[in-house]
Design an enzyme around this catalytic site. Sequence first.
Site, PDB file in Angstrom:
ATOM      1  N   GLU A 102       0.790  -1.223   0.000  1.00 58.47           N
ATOM      2  CA  GLU A 102       0.000   0.000   0.000  1.00 58.47           C
ATOM      3  C   GLU A 102       0.828   1.282   0.000  1.00 58.47           C
ATOM      4  O   GLU A 102       0.361   2.308  -0.486  1.00 58.47           O
ATOM      5  CB  GLU A 102      -0.931   0.000   1.225  1.00 58.47           C
ATOM      6  CG  GLU A 102      -1.990  -1.091   1.222  1.00 58.47           C
ATOM      7  CD  GLU A 102      -2.977  -0.944   0.072  1.00 58.47           C
ATOM      8  OE1 GLU A 102      -3.374   0.195  -0.240  1.00 58.47           O
ATOM      9  OE2 GLU A 102      -3.332  -1.971  -0.532  1.00 58.47           O
ATOM     10  N   SER A 380     -63.719  -4.973  19.940  1.00 56.71           N
ATOM     11  CA  SER A 380     -64.334  -4.985  21.274  1.00 56.71           C
ATOM     12  C   SER A 380     -63.328  -4.952  22.412  1.00 56.71           C
ATOM     13  O   SER A 380     -63.717  -4.726  23.563  1.00 56.71           O
ATOM     14  CB  SER A 380     -65.216  -6.221  21.423  1.00 56.71           C
ATOM     15  OG  SER A 380     -66.376  -6.089  20.636  1.00 56.71           O
TER      16      SER A 380
END
Length: 859
Positions: A102, A380
């Site tokens: 790198e 309900s």
Amino acid sequence: MTSKKKAKAKPKKRVFTWRKMAALSLVTAALAVVVALAGYLIIIYMGKNILDEQANKLQLTEGSVVLDSQGNEVAKLYLENRELVALDDIPPLLRKAFIATEDRRFEEHTGIDLWAIGRALVKDVIARKVVEGGSTITQQLAKNLFLSADKTVFRKATEVSIAIALEEEFTKDEILEMYLNRIFFGSGAWGIKMASKRYFGISDLNELELWQIATLAALPKAPTTYSPLNNPEKSKERRGVVLTLMHQQGLITEEEMNQAKAVDYDPAMSTDIQTSNQFPSYIDYVVQEASKLYDIEEEELLLGGYRIETTLNSNAQRILEETFKNDKMFQKKTDKQTMAMQGSMVIIDHKTGGIVSMIGGRDYERKGWNRALVKQQPGSSFKPIISFAPAIESGKFTPYSMLKDEKMSFNGYSPSNLSGQYRGEVTMFDAMKYSWNMPAVWLLNEVGLKYAMNFAEGLGITFDENDRNLAIALGGMTYGVSPLEMAQAYSAFANDGIMHEAHAIVSIKDRNGKEIHAFKNTKGKRVMKESTARSMTALMQKVVEPGGTGASAAMNRPVAGKTGSTQHPFVDKRDKDIWFAGYTPEWTAAVWMGFDKADKDHYITIKSGQAAALFKEVMSKALAKEPVKPFPGTKVEEEPPADEEKPETVTNFNAHYDKESRKVKLSWQAVTGNVNYKIYRKGSNEGDFSFLLEVKTAEANDISAFPGETYQYYVVAYDPEKDTTGEQSNVVEVAIPGENGEDDSSPDETPVPPDNPDHGDKDKDKDNDRDKDKDKDKDKDKDREPGETPDPNPSPSQNPDSSNRPDPTPTPSPGREPDDPDRHQSSSNSTMNPGGTPEIIDPIENNRGQEEGGETAAP
């Protein structure tokens, strides 16, 4: 004398000498130096400024840990799955491999490599676009820490400035250590140690072989492309490039290079390092709550290394998730249905408000759609919140008050009972137990919308401006409520009228163990009188008793609750949602079941009692190790007194299907004593048995069985005077032939009786037709045999809701105990056997744990 004009003198030409050129060059060079120096200083300033402003990013991220109520780690929240490693634990050859690949001049430059930049510029000019970055290791670190991955000139200049600042601030070793711990290596691995574990199963980096070192050093250029798991051939090719560079720089011999190039990667050596977080619904809610209550955004949680203590009960959550994976608890998907039936459930410790467990769906995954937070029509199950509790809280009504049950209209709103039958007056106990619609609407009208809605809002319910109408008595809301909101509201009933804010997080500590946030609202808020809460518990305990709409929720400990369902908007006599909200003395829970999309192919065919059965399945197992406790103000006997005799156990119980009469004929050996017999039934798609009917003789007929279904039955002897029940008989199974005469017990083909009492308003437009058919049905009812349940598939002229059915048990007058055995006496219109004995004892004919409410009718 003439004068002569003098000729004009010609200007001399300026000669550009070498001396002047040199002077100009010196000036130009000086200016260039000044400009360059100024630019350099600007770059240094920019980099230093960015470094100072975002110094926190230099601290490498660490995931946050989520703990349950016992302090056990149940999940780790992270953005980047990494384990940090010190430079001393990274072998020298591994470090040199990355430098060789790198940034070969890493030890020499001060953050930027001018030779590499020049090379990159040449390639960019040739390609006529930006193709190479020329970045050093320091620049790559700068990009990873502070910048995006684009390749613009501005980003590049910023990258350079930060790289120079990093070189000024840190040593080369520190920069290399940060770099190797920071960068992404593909396949979910961040940092060199996690990459080693991911690809080779090696935690100790000193154990890596040369070919493995080269494989890792090959990854930063393109982690996904060169991952040996994704592209083994490209990975091997790139590894060869790295090994060649290492050989050229004298790090390895040619023999070592060739041997390492020849190795083939074996995927079997890889390790799955992705943490499989448990309980995704609950964890997602924790993340949301951290943001909502404590302003800690998800990104900060993923990076900050927090320890989050929660109210999670891991055992209950595990049972909840296992139950939701059980397909038998849910309606089976038909060929026409593209989506499976869904569900959600929330359990709250009502004494603290802590969320015990939560599930957002049967197949919930992280970041999914958490149905526990999605508003649905409550049907309900909303009656206790909006009608019954406000009425008792007002002081105008008690559980023993008589409520009107008549056909009425309220300024144009004309609800009805599904059966088309009205009883004149009923007690609040019966109105709740059987979920009759008209008493609930009448009660809300008597109390007043404003008062009732204010009461409900005190329980955490929110209303739309269009909800200000009496339809909310039956759960008809614009947006509805979520299971979490429903569980929180019901928790006030369970906790003597004090409601605690539902929450999952107890405290949050930083990575150093310092508590930075904690749940403060620990006292709760009184939202109703203690007497109101206890009255509501008494009312809703009746719902789960035999004959009640929530009988399937009954278990070996006290339970109170309410069922609910909503009418499907496109399919007649079918449900869209079914609910059960209820509680034990320990916990409160709400269950929702339905489809994410309501259309003509996606509707509910199972009974509303299935939500109650799911409630029982989860709660009974989750509380199995907890001692049985009574509700406040009540007394619980786990076992009957020793001197109290039970009825004998029923023996010789038999059942068979009679094709001619289309009935299931049930018979058994009669027992001694003055007893009745309670029959229970379970269909193939039901989780538990539910009460079917009660008779006096040792035989009965079930004509409510459906073609293609398979049923199981058992019977128990019941002594109404002592209120004791014997042991259950043997269980018998009966397969009902399909319409074509063949056995087909697929639950998906089982129709639902049109008389589904969970939808009291569904057939309100058909009342006139029922009245016309009453006389015809009275004659047909004379032929019904003793102990029969009504026909579930009547002809148009034989509507099961007609008034020919036996009248219900008379409602006791105010002050009479609701469980008075006298209540179970049949009226004079009950079906009689030849000896004149009433056969059907249960007040609701064809009751299978369903109700007459829950529709979303608009006013």
